[in-house]
Write an enzyme that holds these catalytic residues in place. Structure first.
Site, PDB file in Angstrom:
ATOM      1  CG  HIS A   7      -1.692  -1.231   1.430  1.00 31.51           C
ATOM      2  ND1 HIS A   7      -2.932  -1.501   0.905  1.00 31.51           N
ATOM      3  CD2 HIS A   7      -1.325  -2.348   2.117  1.00 31.51           C
ATOM      4  CE1 HIS A   7      -3.325  -2.723   1.274  1.00 31.51           C
ATOM      5  NE2 HIS A   7      -2.350  -3.265   2.014  1.00 31.51           N
ATOM      6  CB  SER A  26      12.925  23.606 -13.132  1.00 31.69           C
ATOM      7  OG  SER A  26      12.121  24.772 -13.158  1.00 31.69           O
ATOM      8  CD  GLU A  66       8.728  13.369 -14.707  1.00 37.73           C
ATOM      9  OE1 GLU A  66       7.773  14.090 -14.989  1.00 37.73           O
ATOM     10  OE2 GLU A  66       9.827  13.806 -14.328  1.00 37.73           O
TER      11      GLU A  66
END
Ligand code: ARG
Length: 470
Positions: free
Chosen positions: A168, A289, A302
């Site tokens: 979980h 970034s 990603e």
């Protein structure tokens, strides 16, 4: 869109099938019909198939030796022109089969027309595409193996590095990072097994099934099958020209493999966060970034996660194309190639990127330890100690352990730092011996069952994985 989509193009009817046609196709007809834009990828397979077919026709006395010789020579020249980028592909000639044959006619004259004896584009395209998918399966197997090799190397290095094991996504029990990485080696091993199974089922040759019903010519299908590396000819001509299971199996194996990569990519994304910090990727596999100077983003991970959508989409797309088709060939089946080509390219890229990240990443054992300690990961070990040393039923041990975890939580300490006196307030039978099982090292070292996380077992599993997979 062409300017005049509904008017027939000025070109005459197709020279290869246009006997009963007087006009040419509408421009839009040509546009929707042509597959050369993508099926030119099959050129090498198409030429190999034609050479095998011509040789067989020659041996069976269906073509003269001179014709076979001319056809082979001509096809070799076509292959050379394509390989060197000198070939003029024509949309008017629809597909790779007719582009090749038409050029062959320019090169060798009427003998080219005899090549299409006892075959059809229907068995031709099925054969070409199977050959292409077979090569793709073999390439993919090698790419997956590379990733397994990277994972196994890193697993060996981290056979004893303790990290939280999750259920979980909550800290459950300590495991080793090596054990975690080897889990992916198993998944990838099954992926390779699926590719092997698919290859074995694929490897029957459709050539000689002709349009759908077979052919009256005395062909030798076993000969062409063997020449092209197939195990045997397909047993039913209707099935042979309309079967695309091999493409679907390729795509389903690819989709499952991509799903595995996506799960690993998701873990890498999590591990790279400042909250986890389990691993760090170098500049080679991250981006910055433009506004937040502190950022180091795991874009490759990603994108592996995202590109899996394309591979799953390709499988879905082809299943939907196939699901309503009556036997035998329908032009719908021309839509089989692009999903496979695109999935293949995507998966190869994702595998290479994942292999790169696995080799690039640096693990942070201290961060892993901090995370694992925060979650009372040895609670199960405490419960097991209560069962084994005090003879408590597991359900009761579970309850006692829960109360002790609550105490530790209140005092802000880990289980191994909770004083004995405190534990005894919950169960008077607990002794000093309990601390033996409460450390992380003791916990992982105790899990020696086959397939378990103990560092010794992981080291043995690394060795076994090398033998099984590399
Ligand atoms: N380009 C076609 C395809 O990929 C080749 C087969 C065409 N057969 C036909 N009967 N029109 O499916």
């Amino acid at each position: 869109m062409p300017a005049t989509p509904d008017t027939p193009s000025p070109s005459s009817a197709n020279a290869l099938w246009g006997g009963r046609f007087s006009g040419g196709p509408a421009a839009i007809m040509q546009q929707i019909n042509a597959s050369i834009g993508f099926d030119k990828a099959l050129w090498a397979q198409d030429i190999a198939g034609s050479k095998a077919h011509a040789a067989m026709l020659g041996r069976q006395g269906i073509l003269s030796a001179e014709d076979v010789e001319a056809i082979h020579r001509g096809l070799d020249q076509v292959a050379q022109e394509i390989a060197e980028g000198r070939f003029q592909f024509s949309v008017a000639l629809e597909d790779i089969h007719m582009n090749v044959e038409s050029r062959l006619r320019e090169l060798i004259g009427p003998a080219a027309g005899r090549l299409h004896t006892a075959r059809s584009r229907n068995d031709q395209v099925a054969t070409d595409f199977k050959l292409w998918v077979r090569d793709a399966l073999d390439r993919l197997d090698g790419d997956i193996r590379e990733l397994q090799a990277a994972l196994i190397d890193r697993a060996e290095e981290h056979a004893g590095t303790i990290m939280p094991g999750f259920t979980h996504l909550q800290t459950a029990q300590p495991v080793t990072f090596g054990h975690h990485l080897l889990a992916y080696v198993e998944m990838l091993g099954r992926d390779r097994g699926r590719l092997r199974d698919a290859r074995a089922r694929l490897n029957e040759c459709p050539l000689g099934s002709a349009a759908l019903a077979g052919t009256p010519y005395p062909i030798d299908r076993a000969m062409t099958a063997a020449a092209l590396g197939f195990d045997r000819p397909t047993a039913n001509s209707l099935d042979a020209v309309s079967d695309r299971d091999f493409a679907l199996e390729y795509l389903s194996a690819a989709a499952i493999c991509a799903t595995h990569l996506s799960r690993l990519a998701e873990e890498i994304v999590l591990w790279c966060t400042t909250q986890f910090r389990f691993v760090r990727l170098t500049d080679a596999f991250t981006t910055g970034s433009s506004i937040m100077p502190q950022k180091r983003n795991p874009d490759a991970a990603e994108l592996v996660r995202a590109k899996t959508g394309r591979v799953i989409g390709a499988l879905n797309g082809l299943l939907v194309v196939m699901k309503g088709l009556p036997l035998a060939y329908s032009k719908d089946m021309q839509e089989d190639k692009e999903p496979v080509f695109q999935a293949d390219e995507t998966l190869a890229l994702c595998l290479a990127a994942t292999t790169g990240m696995i080799r690039d990443l640096t693990a942070d054992p201290a961060a892993m330890r901090r995370a694992v300690e925060a979650g009372f990961p040895t609670a199960t070990d405490l419960a097991d100690w209560l069962v084994r040393s005090l003879g408590l039923p597991f359900r009761e041990a579970h309850h006692v352990t829960g109360s002790i975890v609550k105490l530790a939580e209140q005092q802000g300490v880990g289980l191994s730092d909770l004083p004995l006196a405190a534990m005894r307030t919950v169960h008077a039978g607990i002794t000093e011996d309990v601390y033996r099982v409460l450390t992380l090292e003791a916990s992982v070292a105790s899990r020696t069952s086959f397939g378990g996380t103990s560092p010794d077992i992981v080291k043995a599993a690394v060795k076994a994985a090398r033998e099984r997979f590399l």
